[in-house]
Design a protein around this motif. Structure first.
Motif: not given
Length: 324
Positions: A75-82, A84-95, A128-134
């Protein structure tokens, strides 16, 4: 004379249609479970839960850590490519929170909807946040299907004879998508043209870029392998002692059924397909139901850190200066 009421506005009709679809999906899952209870009884469900032991729970928790971290990395890789910043710590918590919500709420996808909306709000760019998850979820499903076809082709299974037609359908769909992408006009103000150009740009930058595609594929493969390993643990815990080469394609078919958003807390199509696959392979439908039940319980236990994340995020934060 009272005025005659006209037809409901389009947004109102669309809203009612969405609410109806939201109820239909869990209703289908409940219908599948009711049919299974009528066919095999409640015994396999209860027996599966009684057979769960500490080693199975420990294995599920350990595998859950690996798969959740890999989901967050993807998720962090895809979001970064789009962009949108997404730190790994936040990504793990959200997942973790998303897995817990997917395991406890009807449909099996509401946790991912929640993390998409939450990340979009936190990042200040909802679209972009929604598209990153999609796109992250789509990439995972594509890799899962490719691996599944390869595994099902390598081992005997009830669907082996249908694989050539399925592979041909995948190739046709891929070629059609490529041709459609090439046919998209590079200019034009229509909503369809803008959406198509946005999708193509997202795929190029978020999935196929040099800095992202390898990580996305690797993370997706590890996540799928982790889910399959958990299913194998569930099968052994439920008492299925068939050889690994025989169990692997059966559990894989049940795992693929989970992609259907027609369940209640994950239960429904998974147990139905497991019952059919196990019976078709010469085992018993009861073993398939028990395996699916154990898997659901193991996934729920593995997702419990997400409940902690959900609770912590809901607790009020202390105001500065109030600490003694």
């Amino acid at each position: 004379m009272a005025p005659v009421a006209g037809p409901a506005p389009e947004p109102a009709r669309a809203g009612r249609a969405r609410r109806g679809a939201a109820w239909i999906r869990p209703a289908v899952g409940l219908a599948v479970l009711a049919a299974l209870v009528a066919y095999v009884g409640a015994g396999p469900f209860l027996a599966g839960l009684r057979l769960i032991d500490a080693p199975a729970l420990a294995a599920a928790l350990g595998i859950g850590v690996i798969t959740t971290v890999c989901c967050a990395w993807r998720w962090s890789l895809v979001a970064g490519g789009l962009g949108v910043r997404l730190p790994m710590g936040a990504a793990v918590a959200h997942c973790y929170r998303a897995v817990f919500l997917n395991s406890t709420l009807p449909g099996g996808v509401l946790g991912d909807v929640h993390r998409a909306v939450r990340h979009g709000r936190d990042a200040g760019d909802m679209a972009r946040g929604v598209r990153a998850v999609v796109w992250e979820r789509t990439a995972g499903q594509v890799v899962q299907l490719v691996i599944a076809v390869a595994v099902l082709a390598a081992f005997p299974s009830p669907v082996r004879r249908y694989l050539p037609a399925l592979a041909a359908a995948f190739v046709v769909a891929a070629v059609a998508l490529v041709l459609a992408a090439r046919a998209v006009p590079r200019s034009g103000a229509s909503r369809l043209a803008r959406a198509a150009r946005t999708a193509i740009a997202d795929v190029r930058s978020g999935l196929l870029a040099r800095r992202t595609w390898a990580g996305v594929v690797f993370a997706s493969a590890v996540v799928f392998a982790g889910h399959l390993a958990t299913f194998m643990v569930a099968a052994r815990t439920a008492g299925a002692d068939a050889p690994l080469s025989r169990l692997l394609p059966l559990t894989l078919l049940a795992l693929l059924a989970m992609a259907l958003p027609l369940n209640v807390g994950g239960f429904g199509p998974r147990e139905g397909v497991a019952a059919w696959a196990f019976a078709a392979a010469g085992l018993t439908a009861a073993q398939g139901v028990a395996t699916g039940t154990v898997y659901g319980a193991l996934v729920l236990v593995a997702s419990l850190p997400g409940a902690v994340v959900l609770l912590v995020r809901r607790l009020p934060r202390p105001e500065p200066g109030n600490c003694r």
